[in-house]
Each structure stands twice: as structure tokens, then as C-alpha cells.
Design an enzyme around this catalytic site. Structure first.
Site, PDB file in Angstrom:
ATOM      1  N   ALA A 143      16.924  -7.577  -1.594  1.00  0.00           N
ATOM      2  CA  ALA A 143      15.625  -6.966  -2.981  1.00  0.00           C
ATOM      3  C   ALA A 143      17.179  -5.742  -3.454  1.00  0.00           C
ATOM      4  CB  ALA A 143      15.181  -6.376  -3.134  1.00  0.00           C
TER       5      ALA A 143
ATOM      6  N   CYS B  52     -18.325  12.630   5.285  1.00  0.00           N
ATOM      7  CA  CYS B  52     -18.010  12.324   3.595  1.00  0.00           C
ATOM      8  C   CYS B  52     -18.071  13.225   3.147  1.00  0.00           C
ATOM      9  CB  CYS B  52     -18.237  11.164   3.104  1.00  0.00           C
ATOM     10  SG  CYS B  52     -18.250  10.925   1.052  1.00  0.00           S
TER      11      CYS B  52
ATOM     12  N   HIS C 255      -4.122  -4.171  -3.695  1.00  0.00           N
ATOM     13  CA  HIS C 255      -4.918  -4.165  -2.359  1.00  0.00           C
ATOM     14  C   HIS C 255      -4.917  -2.724  -1.940  1.00  0.00           C
ATOM     15  CE1 HIS C 255      -2.231  -8.072  -1.137  1.00  0.00           C
ATOM     16  NE2 HIS C 255      -3.880  -7.758  -2.068  1.00  0.00           N
TER      17      HIS C 255
ATOM     18  N   GLY D   3       9.983 -10.907  -3.354  1.00  0.00           N
ATOM     19  CA  GLY D   3       9.956  -9.966  -1.482  1.00  0.00           C
ATOM     20  C   GLY D   3       8.431 -10.044  -1.398  1.00  0.00           C
ATOM     21  N   THR D   4       7.790 -11.242  -2.194  1.00  0.00           N
ATOM     22  CA  THR D   4       6.717 -11.400  -1.669  1.00  0.00           C
ATOM     23  C   THR D   4       6.164 -13.146  -1.252  1.00  0.00           C
ATOM     24  OG1 THR D   4       4.178 -12.118  -2.485  1.00  0.00           O
ATOM     25  CG2 THR D   4       5.654 -11.621  -3.977  1.00  0.00           C
ATOM     26  N   SER D   5       5.527 -13.562  -0.037  1.00  0.00           N
ATOM     27  CA  SER D   5       5.912 -14.640   0.904  1.00  0.00           C
ATOM     28  C   SER D   5       5.242 -15.996  -0.329  1.00  0.00           C
ATOM     29  CB  SER D   5       5.785 -14.442   2.007  1.00  0.00           C
ATOM     30  OG  SER D   5       4.110 -14.988   1.986  1.00  0.00           O
TER      31      SER D   5
ATOM     32  N   ILE E 247       0.713  -1.032  -0.027  1.00  0.00           N
ATOM     33  CA  ILE E 247      -0.446   0.117  -0.163  1.00  0.00           C
ATOM     34  C   ILE E 247       0.904   1.022  -0.020  1.00  0.00           C
ATOM     35  CG2 ILE E 247      -1.883  -1.107   0.699  1.00  0.00           C
ATOM     36  CD1 ILE E 247      -1.262   0.022   3.679  1.00  0.00           C
ATOM     37  N   ASP E 248       2.392   1.033   0.780  1.00  0.00           N
ATOM     38  CA  ASP E 248       3.316   2.096  -0.103  1.00  0.00           C
ATOM     39  C   ASP E 248       3.409   2.640  -1.370  1.00  0.00           C
ATOM     40  OD1 ASP E 248       4.967   1.243  -1.036  1.00  0.00           O
ATOM     41  OD2 ASP E 248       5.662   0.078   0.810  1.00  0.00           O
TER      42      ASP E 248
HETATM   43  P1  NAD Z   1       4.963 -10.976   3.672  1.00  0.00           P
HETATM   44  O1  NAD Z   1       5.346  -9.968   4.580  1.00  0.00           O
HETATM   45  O2  NAD Z   1       4.258 -12.164   4.020  1.00  0.00           O
HETATM   46  O3  NAD Z   1       6.350 -11.299   3.264  1.00  0.00           O
HETATM   47  C1  NAD Z   1       7.536 -10.884   3.048  1.00  0.00           C
HETATM   48  C2  NAD Z   1       8.033 -11.581   1.705  1.00  0.00           C
HETATM   49  O4  NAD Z   1       9.596 -10.438   2.021  1.00  0.00           O
HETATM   50  C3  NAD Z   1       9.313 -12.871   2.695  1.00  0.00           C
HETATM   51  O5  NAD Z   1       8.809 -13.862   1.733  1.00  0.00           O
HETATM   52  C4  NAD Z   1      10.664 -12.143   2.715  1.00  0.00           C
HETATM   53  O6  NAD Z   1      11.569 -13.120   3.081  1.00  0.00           O
HETATM   54  C5  NAD Z   1      10.849 -11.222   2.133  1.00  0.00           C
HETATM   55  N1  NAD Z   1      11.669 -10.604   2.668  1.00  0.00           N
HETATM   56  C6  NAD Z   1      11.887  -9.305   3.724  1.00  0.00           C
HETATM   57  N2  NAD Z   1      13.008  -8.742   3.190  1.00  0.00           N
HETATM   58  C7  NAD Z   1      13.150  -9.464   2.190  1.00  0.00           C
HETATM   59  C8  NAD Z   1      14.231  -8.171   1.626  1.00  0.00           C
HETATM   60  N3  NAD Z   1      15.068  -7.097   1.909  1.00  0.00           N
HETATM   61  N4  NAD Z   1      14.393  -8.511   0.118  1.00  0.00           N
HETATM   62  C9  NAD Z   1      13.872  -9.249   0.097  1.00  0.00           C
HETATM   63  N5  NAD Z   1      12.686  -9.999   0.162  1.00  0.00           N
HETATM   64  C10 NAD Z   1      12.949  -9.544   1.003  1.00  0.00           C
HETATM   65  O7  NAD Z   1       4.509 -10.153   2.576  1.00  0.00           O
HETATM   66  P2  NAD Z   1       3.954 -10.286   1.403  1.00  0.00           P
HETATM   67  O8  NAD Z   1       3.696 -12.062   0.965  1.00  0.00           O
HETATM   68  O9  NAD Z   1       3.834  -9.256   1.269  1.00  0.00           O
HETATM   69  O10 NAD Z   1       2.309 -10.672   1.689  1.00  0.00           O
HETATM   70  C11 NAD Z   1       1.364 -10.017   2.676  1.00  0.00           C
HETATM   71  C12 NAD Z   1       1.103  -8.691   2.020  1.00  0.00           C
HETATM   72  O11 NAD Z   1       1.451  -7.524   3.855  1.00  0.00           O
HETATM   73  C13 NAD Z   1       0.574  -7.698   1.544  1.00  0.00           C
HETATM   74  O12 NAD Z   1      -1.159  -7.784   1.528  1.00  0.00           O
HETATM   75  C14 NAD Z   1       0.792  -6.698   1.893  1.00  0.00           C
HETATM   76  O13 NAD Z   1      -0.085  -5.385   1.600  1.00  0.00           O
HETATM   77  C15 NAD Z   1       0.570  -6.667   3.427  1.00  0.00           C
HETATM   78  N6  NAD Z   1       1.731  -5.688   3.583  1.00  0.00           N
HETATM   79  C16 NAD Z   1       2.917  -4.790   3.082  1.00  0.00           C
HETATM   80  C17 NAD Z   1       3.337  -3.689   3.411  1.00  0.00           C
HETATM   81  C18 NAD Z   1       3.981  -2.256   1.902  1.00  0.00           C
HETATM   82  O14 NAD Z   1       2.470  -1.816   2.446  1.00  0.00           O
HETATM   83  N7  NAD Z   1       4.778  -1.910   2.252  1.00  0.00           N
HETATM   84  C19 NAD Z   1       4.113  -4.724   4.763  1.00  0.00           C
HETATM   85  C20 NAD Z   1       3.505  -5.088   4.775  1.00  0.00           C
HETATM   86  C21 NAD Z   1       2.534  -5.528   4.342  1.00  0.00           C
END
Ligand code: NAD
Length: 245
Positions: free
Chosen positions: A227, A141, A114, A181-183, A98-99
Site C-alpha cells: 500500500a 458507566c 467496525h 488492503g482488504t481481503s 479500528i485504528d
Molecule cells: P484481512 O486481514 O482479512 O485482509 C487484509 C488484506 O490486506 C489482504 O487481502 C492482504 O493481502 C492485504 N495486505 C496485507 N498487507 C498489505 C500491504 N502492505 N499493502 C496492501 N495490502 C496488504 O483484513 P480486512 O479485509 O480488513 O478484514 C478483516 C477485519 O479485520 C476487519 O473487520 C478489520 O476490522 C479487522 N482488523 C483491523 C485492523 C486494524 O484496525 N488495523 C487490523 C487487523 C484486522
């Protein structure tokens, strides 16, 4: 270049890991913002109906954290913006984040599945507004004048992600799918790689993450590391040599 001769598109799915080195914690980080609260109490529609102030305060805090001066796009965001600028075909970022760090780095084709920081939605008239103001249960609103119906325009657990039709079209016409960077645990995003394998059979799929994910076997190539290191290196490689080794 004429449309017919454009090279195949690149679809990039990003998650919290791409923003980690910008100072925004992932879901899983011990002690991170998300672990200090029970997500059931702040990120569901039931939570909002139960205690609007608690939910709105959490998102007011989140927004302030995103806007803190030390939060800035990192080298991975910058590399993806470079990819969009220098690659001849279409590059689309589909982000779960969402950032707004992709946009701040210069990316223009960004789909926030999202929702995104800086937007609010009225639950009564469904109109979406740009707003950085704190929300309270007394917020009004600007369109329908309902009181207490404004919420962050963010997809909560149990709600349908946004722009799915457009996202599946992007996936089906891509030649390269990157998951960064997604789990691979939050659906439907976790299923995108399978969708690409089924509907864009010739596409190459590459996972770039700190560690192996549950989806590992669906990717042709795996690149593990922070990353900010692996994404710029991979983008440089694609721009220089393409993605078929
Ligand atoms: P997640 O937290 O489930 O997974 C994050 C993944 O990133 C992990 O697999 C981890 O190993 C990996 N990771 C951590 N540090 C890293 C790095 N430095 N370089 C590369 N990979 C790295 O998050 P997700 O899969 O995005 O899903 C969860 C939900 O979290 C999403 O719906 C998202 O909207 C929300 N979320 C968003 C933010 C944001 O907007 N920045 C922050 C936290 C969570």
C-alpha cells in the site's frame, strides 16, 4: 466551487492491509495479535457474556499496541489525506479498521464501520464515551452507574456494522470506488463493490491490494503491491489526470 459543479465523489474502502506497514498486523498475518487468540473467544457478544475479563484484557492489550510509539500513519494514509485535501469533490474513507491512523494522517471524512479505538459503550444505557482507560468487569458507566457493562465500541462478529445507511449513500453517489488492503472476505464490506456496480453504474472500481482478492472480477482495474507504494502513486495519478484512462 458551487455544489452543482462538484466532480463526482470518491469512496475509499480500507482494510487491515492499509495499516500493515504501520506495524499493525492484518487478520491473516502468521503470528499476529489476531492469530494468537481464538477470535470466537474475544470478538463475539457470547464471549463477552462468558468471560468479560478475557475479552476486556484482549482489547486493553490491542489499544496499548495501537498506541505504541512505533505505530504511525504510513505513506498510504498520507496519500489518502492528500486526496481529500486536493480533490475538488467529496472524498470519503469507509474503514473497517479500528485504528485511528487515517485521522492521524489528516483525513477528516472517515467512517469507522467496525467502530474505533478509544471509544467505549455501555451495554445497559447504550451511551458511547471517549476513553483510553483499561476496562475491567468492575468498570462503572459514568452515565447510568451500571457496573461491568462497559465494552469497547467495536463491532464484534455477528453484530451489525455501524453507519451502513450513510455508507450506502456515499457508495451510490460515487464516481470512483477504491478498495485498499482488504481481503474481500468480511461482509458486508466485501459486497460494497457489487453495490457500487449496481447503484452507481458509471462509477469506476479499482482494487489496490498486495494480491488479488476473491472480488477481483468486480473491479475495472487492479493494482497490486504494498500500500505504501501503490496508493501514493495512484493518488498522484488521479490528481494529475483523473481516473479514466
Ligand atoms: P484481512 O486481514 O482479512 O485482509 C487484509 C488484506 O490486506 C489482504 O487481502 C492482504 O493481502 C492485504 N495486505 C496485507 N498487507 C498489505 C500491504 N502492505 N499493502 C496492501 N495490502 C496488504 O483484513 P480486512 O479485509 O480488513 O478484514 C478483516 C477485519 O479485520 C476487519 O473487520 C478489520 O476490522 C479487522 N482488523 C483491523 C485492523 C486494524 O484496525 N488495523 C487490523 C487487523 C484486522
Amino acid at each position: 466551487m458551487h455544489q452543482d459543479f462538484l466532480p463526482p465523489g470518491i469512496a475509499v474502502l480500507t482494510g487491515a492491509g492499509v495499516s500493515k506497514e504501520s506495524g499493525i498486523d492484518t487478520f491473516r498475518d502468521a503470528g499476529g495479535l489476531w492469530t494468537r487468540v481464538n477470535l470466537e473467544e474475544v470478538a463475539t457478544i457470547e464471549a463477552w457474556y462468558r468471560d468479560k475479563k478475557k475479552v476486556l484484557d484482549f482489547y486493553n492489550d490491542t489499544r496499548r499496541m495501537f498506541r505504541a510509539t512505533h505505530i504511525a500513519p504510513n505513506a498510504a494514509h498520507a496519500a489518502l489525506a492528500r486526496l481529500e485535501q486536493e480533490y475538488d469533490g467529496e472524498v470519503t474513507i469507509i474503514t473497517q479498521n479500528i485504528d485511528l491512523l487515517h485521522e492521524q494522517a489528516g483525513s477528516r471524512r472517515v467512517i469507522h464501520m467496525h467502530g474505533r479505538d478509544g471509544e467505549v459503550r455501555c451495554m445497559h444505557c447504550q451511551k458511547v464515551f471517549e476513553s483510553d482507560d483499561d476496562l475491567t468487569p468492575a468498570s462503572v458507566c459514568p452515565n447510568c452507574i451500571s457496573v461491568g457493562e462497559l465494552r469497547p465500541n467495536i463491532v464484534w462478529f455477528g453484530e451489525m456494522p455501524m453507519h451502513l445507511e450513510e455508507i450506502y449513500q456515499v457508495l451510490e453517489r460515487c464516481g470512483l470506488f477504491l478498495s485498499i488492503g482488504t481481503s474481500g472476505e468480511v461482509y458486508p464490506a466485501a459486497g460494497f463493490v457489487l453495490h457500487v456496480r449496481r447503484h452507481a453504474a458509471r462509477a469506476r472500481t479499482v482494487e489496490l491490494n498486495l494480491e488479488a482478492t476473491d472480488n477481483k472480477t468486480l473491479f475495472h482495474e487492479h493494482i497490486y503491491g504494498p500500500a505504501t507504494e501503490i496508493v501514493p502513486a495512484y493518488v498522484a495519478r488521479v490528481l494529475a489526470r483523473g481516473w479514466r484512462d
